[in-house]
Motif scaffolding. Structure first.
Motif, mmCIF file in Angstrom:
data_model
loop_
_atom_site.group_PDB
_atom_site.id
_atom_site.type_symbol
_atom_site.label_atom_id
_atom_site.label_comp_id
_atom_site.label_asym_id
_atom_site.label_seq_id
_atom_site.Cartn_x
_atom_site.Cartn_y
_atom_site.Cartn_z
ATOM 1 N N ALA A 64 -38.988 -49.603 -11.305
ATOM 2 C CA ALA A 64 -37.923 -50.472 -10.778
ATOM 3 C C ALA A 64 -36.962 -50.871 -11.885
ATOM 4 N N GLY A 65 -37.471 -51.081 -13.093
ATOM 5 C CA GLY A 65 -36.600 -51.396 -14.225
ATOM 6 C C GLY A 65 -35.648 -50.262 -14.546
ATOM 7 N N ARG A 66 -36.150 -49.044 -14.479
ATOM 8 C CA ARG A 66 -35.272 -47.886 -14.699
ATOM 9 C C ARG A 66 -34.204 -47.795 -13.617
ATOM 10 N N TYR A 67 -34.632 -47.967 -12.362
ATOM 11 C CA TYR A 67 -33.672 -47.927 -11.260
ATOM 12 C C TYR A 67 -32.646 -49.044 -11.385
ATOM 13 N N LEU A 68 -33.102 -50.221 -11.791
ATOM 14 C CA LEU A 68 -32.198 -51.362 -11.944
ATOM 15 C C LEU A 68 -31.129 -51.067 -12.981
ATOM 16 N N PHE A 69 -31.520 -50.461 -14.083
ATOM 17 C CA PHE A 69 -30.560 -50.114 -15.129
ATOM 18 C C PHE A 69 -29.452 -49.224 -14.579
ATOM 19 N N PHE A 70 -29.831 -48.179 -13.869
ATOM 20 C CA PHE A 70 -28.824 -47.253 -13.352
ATOM 21 C C PHE A 70 -28.032 -47.858 -12.193
ATOM 22 N N MET A 71 -28.668 -48.715 -11.406
ATOM 23 C CA MET A 71 -27.932 -49.373 -10.327
ATOM 24 C C MET A 71 -26.922 -50.369 -10.875
ATOM 25 N N LEU A 72 -27.246 -51.037 -11.979
ATOM 26 C CA LEU A 72 -26.275 -51.959 -12.583
ATOM 27 C C LEU A 72 -25.088 -51.203 -13.172
ATOM 28 N N ILE A 73 -25.339 -50.040 -13.762
ATOM 29 C CA ILE A 73 -24.230 -49.227 -14.280
ATOM 30 C C ILE A 73 -23.355 -48.737 -13.129
ATOM 31 N N GLY A 74 -23.978 -48.215 -12.083
ATOM 32 C CA GLY A 74 -23.210 -47.769 -10.922
ATOM 33 C C GLY A 74 -22.511 -48.912 -10.229
ATOM 34 N N GLY A 75 -23.167 -50.062 -10.180
ATOM 35 C CA GLY A 75 -22.568 -51.240 -9.568
ATOM 36 C C GLY A 75 -21.360 -51.743 -10.335
ATOM 37 N N ALA A 76 -21.374 -51.569 -11.658
ATOM 38 C CA ALA A 76 -20.220 -51.984 -12.459
ATOM 39 C C ALA A 76 -18.995 -51.158 -12.088
ATOM 40 N N LEU A 77 -19.202 -49.878 -11.848
ATOM 41 C CA LEU A 77 -18.070 -49.033 -11.430
ATOM 42 C C LEU A 77 -17.552 -49.453 -10.061
ATOM 43 N N VAL A 78 -18.454 -49.693 -9.129
ATOM 44 C CA VAL A 78 -18.046 -50.126 -7.795
ATOM 45 C C VAL A 78 -17.362 -51.487 -7.857
ATOM 46 N N TYR A 79 -17.914 -52.390 -8.665
ATOM 47 C CA TYR A 79 -17.355 -53.735 -8.790
ATOM 48 C C TYR A 79 -15.937 -53.680 -9.339
ATOM 49 N N LYS A 80 -15.719 -52.888 -10.358
ATOM 50 C CA LYS A 80 -14.383 -52.812 -10.965
ATOM 51 C C LYS A 80 -13.393 -52.062 -10.082
ATOM 52 N N LEU A 81 -13.835 -51.000 -9.447
ATOM 53 C CA LEU A 81 -12.902 -50.185 -8.681
ATOM 54 C C LEU A 81 -12.594 -50.741 -7.296
ATOM 55 N N LEU A 82 -13.583 -51.303 -6.629
ATOM 56 C CA LEU A 82 -13.379 -51.718 -5.242
ATOM 57 C C LEU A 82 -13.313 -53.232 -5.049
ATOM 58 N N LEU A 83 -14.320 -53.934 -5.536
ATOM 59 C CA LEU A 83 -14.419 -55.347 -5.210
ATOM 60 C C LEU A 83 -13.349 -56.200 -5.858
#
Length: 96
Positions: A64-83
């Protein structure tokens, strides 16, 4: 094991980015920084509490820690581009 790890990572990611969205809507800089600090602390606490609630193994928590790391990186892109477009900054009112 994989589903439990994804649930843990998704929960922590949602908490993190929801806190950032709330901080973006506040007007005062002090409150903004306090909300962001609290968000990080709650995310770290959730990363420890959610696995204990689900009663998963340590290997699942590590995954879950590994998944969290990659989800936070992907989420940063979504946050900056869309939200950022949909959550505008509060208007700065001129103080008289």
């Amino acid at each position: 094991m994989i589903v439990s790890a994804l649930i843990i990572a998704a929960t922590c990611t949602i908490i993190f980015y929801a806190g950032l969205a709330i901080a973006r809507r506040t007007q005062r800089t002090l409150y903004r920084s306090l909300i962001r600090t609290g968000t990080v602390l709650v995310t770290i606490a959730a990363a420890g509490v959610v696995p204990s609630i689900l009663e998963v193994s340590l290997a699942t928590t590590e995954l879950a820690g590994r998944y969290l790391f990659f989800m936070l990186i992907g989420g940063a892109l979504v946050y900056k581009l869309l939200l950022v477009r949909f959550i505008p900054l509060p208007s700065e009112q001129a103080e008289s």
